[in-house]
Structure formats: structure tokens, C-alpha cells
Write a protein that holds these residues in place. Sequence first.
Motif, PDB file in Angstrom:
ATOM      1  N   ILE A 155       0.879  -1.206  -0.088  1.00 40.35           N
ATOM      2  CA  ILE A 155       0.007   0.124  -0.342  1.00 40.35           C
ATOM      3  C   ILE A 155       0.965   1.274  -0.127  1.00 40.35           C
ATOM      4  O   ILE A 155       1.309   1.584   0.758  1.00 40.35           O
ATOM      5  N   PRO A 156       1.009   1.778  -1.068  1.00 36.31           N
ATOM      6  CA  PRO A 156       1.937   3.479  -0.884  1.00 36.31           C
ATOM      7  C   PRO A 156       1.559   3.964   0.360  1.00 36.31           C
ATOM      8  O   PRO A 156       3.193   4.466   0.289  1.00 36.31           O
ATOM      9  N   ALA A 157       0.903   4.623   0.283  1.00 31.25           N
ATOM     10  CA  ALA A 157       0.455   4.766   1.951  1.00 31.25           C
ATOM     11  C   ALA A 157       0.943   5.038   2.745  1.00 31.25           C
ATOM     12  O   ALA A 157       1.946   6.040   3.401  1.00 31.25           O
ATOM     13  N   TYR A 158       1.546   3.783   3.440  1.00 31.77           N
ATOM     14  CA  TYR A 158       2.207   3.050   4.327  1.00 31.77           C
ATOM     15  C   TYR A 158       3.987   2.099   3.956  1.00 31.77           C
ATOM     16  O   TYR A 158       4.441   1.818   4.734  1.00 31.77           O
ATOM     17  N   GLU A 159       4.481   3.103   2.717  1.00 32.98           N
ATOM     18  CA  GLU A 159       5.209   2.937   2.272  1.00 32.98           C
ATOM     19  C   GLU A 159       6.556   2.954   3.146  1.00 32.98           C
ATOM     20  O   GLU A 159       6.719   4.375   3.602  1.00 32.98           O
ATOM     21  N   THR A 203       4.643  10.193  21.009  1.00 31.10           N
ATOM     22  CA  THR A 203       4.516  11.770  21.386  1.00 31.10           C
ATOM     23  C   THR A 203       5.308  12.540  19.829  1.00 31.10           C
ATOM     24  O   THR A 203       4.583  13.295  19.102  1.00 31.10           O
ATOM     25  N   LYS A 204       5.386  11.695  18.223  1.00 29.17           N
ATOM     26  CA  LYS A 204       5.533  11.794  17.363  1.00 29.17           C
ATOM     27  C   LYS A 204       4.727  11.344  16.207  1.00 29.17           C
ATOM     28  O   LYS A 204       5.365  10.628  15.575  1.00 29.17           O
ATOM     29  N   PRO A 205       3.438  11.073  15.960  1.00 27.53           N
ATOM     30  CA  PRO A 205       3.386  10.087  15.292  1.00 27.53           C
ATOM     31  C   PRO A 205       3.493  10.262  13.995  1.00 27.53           C
ATOM     32  O   PRO A 205       3.375  11.135  13.315  1.00 27.53           O
ATOM     33  N   VAL A 206       3.338   9.316  12.516  1.00 25.86           N
ATOM     34  CA  VAL A 206       3.551   9.085  11.855  1.00 25.86           C
ATOM     35  C   VAL A 206       2.501   9.373  10.827  1.00 25.86           C
ATOM     36  O   VAL A 206       1.623   8.687  10.803  1.00 25.86           O
ATOM     37  N   GLN A 207       2.034  10.518   9.942  1.00 23.09           N
ATOM     38  CA  GLN A 207       1.482  10.794   9.388  1.00 23.09           C
ATOM     39  C   GLN A 207       1.302  10.236   7.330  1.00 23.09           C
ATOM     40  O   GLN A 207       2.545  10.089   7.226  1.00 23.09           O
ATOM     41  N   VAL A 208       0.616   9.198   7.345  1.00 15.83           N
ATOM     42  CA  VAL A 208       0.783   8.764   5.946  1.00 15.83           C
ATOM     43  C   VAL A 208       0.280   9.229   4.975  1.00 15.83           C
ATOM     44  O   VAL A 208      -0.022  10.043   5.122  1.00 15.83           O
ATOM     45  N   LYS A 209       1.148   9.160   4.384  1.00 11.42           N
ATOM     46  CA  LYS A 209       1.011   9.839   2.431  1.00 11.42           C
ATOM     47  C   LYS A 209       0.095   9.876   2.200  1.00 11.42           C
ATOM     48  O   LYS A 209       0.454   9.193   0.536  1.00 11.42           O
ATOM     49  N   HIS A 210      -0.798   9.853   2.174  1.00 11.33           N
ATOM     50  CA  HIS A 210      -1.926   9.904   0.515  1.00 11.33           C
ATOM     51  C   HIS A 210      -1.985  10.449  -0.195  1.00 11.33           C
ATOM     52  O   HIS A 210      -1.323  11.817   0.357  1.00 11.33           O
ATOM     53  N   LYS A 211      -1.735   9.791  -1.376  1.00 15.36           N
ATOM     54  CA  LYS A 211      -1.822  10.538  -2.797  1.00 15.36           C
ATOM     55  C   LYS A 211      -2.588  12.142  -2.648  1.00 15.36           C
ATOM     56  O   LYS A 211      -3.762  11.682  -2.312  1.00 15.36           O
ATOM     57  N   ILE A 212      -1.469  13.167  -2.984  1.00  9.98           N
ATOM     58  CA  ILE A 212      -2.511  14.248  -3.228  1.00  9.98           C
ATOM     59  C   ILE A 212      -3.061  14.228  -4.563  1.00  9.98           C
ATOM     60  O   ILE A 212      -1.958  14.332  -5.830  1.00  9.98           O
TER      61      ILE A 212
END
Length: 480
Positions: free
Chosen positions: A438-442, A453-462
Motif C-alpha cells: 500500500i503506497p501510503a504506508y510505504e 509524542t511523534k506520530p507518523v502521518q501516512v502519505k495519502h496521494k495528493i
Amino acid sequence: WELSQTITTCTFCSDGCQMSLGSRGGVLIRSVARDRYVNGINGEFLCIKGRFGHPFVNHEERLKTPMIRYRKGGKLIPATWDEAIKFTVSKLEEIANSHGASSIAVVGSPRITNEANYALYKFATEVVGTENYTATDAFSLVPFFDNLGGQLATHRDIRHAKTILLIGGEPEELHPLTGKQMRQAVRNGNAKLIIVNSREIRLKQQASQFIHIRPGAEDAIVLALADSAQDKLAASKLGVEAKELETLHQTLNETQGDIVVMFGGELSQAGQTIVAQLPYAFTAEGRRMLLHPLPLYNNSVGAHDMGLMRGNKSAGQILDAAGGDVRAMYIAGSFLPEHLSSREDALSKLDFLVVQELFETETTAHADVVFPAASFAETDGTFTNNDGFVQRVRQSIPPVHQAKQDWMITAQLAKALDADFNFQMSASNVFKEIAAKIPAYEGLRYPLLKDETKPVQVKHKIAERRDLLKEAEGLRLGVE
């Protein structure tokens, strides 16, 4: 001091608050937000559901063993795992051979982990070979994410926004952390809060503008945002004065800083599409527009990301097809009351129904096989919240009775059908495959998610800017 502490993610809404579960002797005793163990996106904040809503985990009515209904109209009889798996596999193979693979539907849930939903998606597409898969969510976010024209707003972005536009929804009731951040943005940051709603929600007290609309008219406000020339039509359908829409346009166009647009489940697919593209229309020098969907469940975004919402039918359509194109169903969790309310006899039309659940429900009442599933406190995995943050869910206690984690049940079924997922009983292996497919979770791995304290935001395609004439025209006709 006598409790074992486990850091995990709340299961009650899509805000994804971090919490510390305290357990002793296999019993979950308490949940707290912030102490020396955890400081997540919510800090010391935790709503009453997150803090006191945990007794269901060790409830006496939890399903204890697998159960089989050997004949229609008979009773569910306790069975061993091997018996239940063998019975399920024989029935699924029989129906696939008689009616084809597409006669089997696989249904996930926005309340289970990404790993569980991914395993179900893999089971549907690679093992069964059906296009009839979905999740039992209240509404789909596919149009929104397919046309996403800007970044998702985090709760920190909401707190420091200059203007917040809320279309529908009820954050204080359904997304308490989001509601708190909105109040703080107004009280401490002098943000302008614009609320468009058919009900006078409590956040109206903080609003600089409250546009009280007719129920079901939310699409009309989106039409006005997309094209101010439609203000007159939109105002007439909303049941408001055109001057209110002029004020709305003026506030947005004069904002310097971040604008956050939020929306609930009231928007149509065309409405979601246009909202997703609004950042292209409103972003300018010194101004940025961010988007914040308000799905109802803790892993609604994750269920979308795992691909389950991209089947050829929604949950309601799969129920409508029961007894016709759909002869058998494998579901994790249960259908929502709104799915079943107008289709009370749909499940009884199926030749075969297998359900994995925590409790007996309206869905298990029609099941031929029931598997006892583990709760969030007995599970390893991840949820993805409405910020797009992918956050860890950690096992606090061993699964009660004979319950198993959802993804393990699916993998066991797949293996009995001669398809080895090779997860090797490890949730981290499931997530590793998610990151590869899944590309957003690459590139993500569990160790990268360990710092709350530093959550990771998945990379949803713009998505690129689109010509939305067709959608706008469809929206206009719908509003008319």
C-alpha cells in the motif's frame, strides 16, 4: 503500582487518542490518558468513553468458543476451532463450486485493526477471488481520498488554525478531542469558527458564524463554496439569507494562516469530491487550506486505506444482493443498525454466514458459524485516525476464553483453503506486507511508530487539480 501498563490507541472514535491500559491477572482494570507512561496527541485529555468504557473487554457475555449451527433454524452449538474451521471451509468450497467465487462476500469493519482488514482484503482478492468485499462503515471516504487536493489537518493544525469551517457532524459528541481543539483554537487562538448544521450543536457557543440549514441540505453549502455564482440557489435550498453565504466567502478569502475544513457523513459523493479539491481554490499566499474528515469509527480511515471500501458493492448493496448474487458471507464484526433496519430478513436469505465477533448480535443471530474474536486490548496492530496518523495498538492481556485476533482467524481460514499468508503468527509481518503493498504506508515499520509524542502521518496521494464541471453540475442538479 500493582498494574501492568500497556500503551495503546482508543477504540471509541476516529480521533485516535493514546491511552495507557492497566491490567492485572488477565483482567483490564483501568484506562488513563496521560501519566508517566504515555503522552500522545491528546496529552492528558481523554473523554469519558475512553476513560470508563473498557468493561466490555472482560464482560461475562463475551463469546467463549467457536459455535456451529448445523442446520437452518437450529441452535448454535459450541465447537472446537478445528471443527469450526473445517465446517466453514467445506461450506465455502461447496458454494464457490456451485455458484462461483463472486457469490461469496467478504466484509470487514472500521473498528478492527489495519492488519485485520488487510488480511480480509487479501482473503477476498487472493483466496476467494471475489469482487464483493467492503467494510461496515457508516459512509465511504473513497470520493474524498481519490480527489484529495491538500493535506489532512492534524489536531495540532486545528488548534492553531485561523479559520475552521465545520459542515455537518457533531465533534463534541462523536470526536471529543477534535471538539476540544476547536474550542481551544477559538478561546486561546482567536480563531473564527463557522458552523453549517441543521441542528444547534453546543459548539455554536464558540462560533463566529452559525449557518442553521435545512436537514439534508449540506451539499448546497459545498456548491456555494465551489461557485459563488450559485449562492442564490444554495441559499434558497439551505433556507438561509444569501448574505450569510457572502459573509462565509469573505471570512475564507480574508483569512491569513490555516483554514481547516471539516465534514461529517452528510455529504454526497459529489460533495466529498468537491470538498477534497477546495484547497486548490482557496490556497493563496499566506493562506493554506487543510481538510479533516469526521468518520465515525476508530479505524474508518484505515479500512479505506486497506482497500476494503473499493469493492464493487457497499455494505447495503451486499445485503440487498443476499440470496441472489451473494450466497455466502464472511464478516468481521457486525452490520450497523442502519444497514439492517430496512433489510431485516437479508441475512436469513444467505446459504451460509460466518461471523467473527466479541458478543452475540443481530448479525450472529443468523450466523452458521461464529468465531470468538479478540478485543483491542487483546490485539497487536495499528489504527489510522482522522489525522492520517497510523498508531500502535498493543496487546494488554491475553485473549479471553478461546478468542483469537481477527487477522489470525482469517489467516487460519486461508491456510485451510491451501493459501498460506506466511504471516508466521506475527502482526509485524502483516504490517510489513501492508507497507510493501500500500503506497501510503510505504517504508513504515512498527519501530518507527513507537514514539507516541511523534506520530507518523501516512502519505495519502495528493490528486492533481481536476475540472469538476461534471461533479458541480451533478451537485447543482441534486441541490435543485
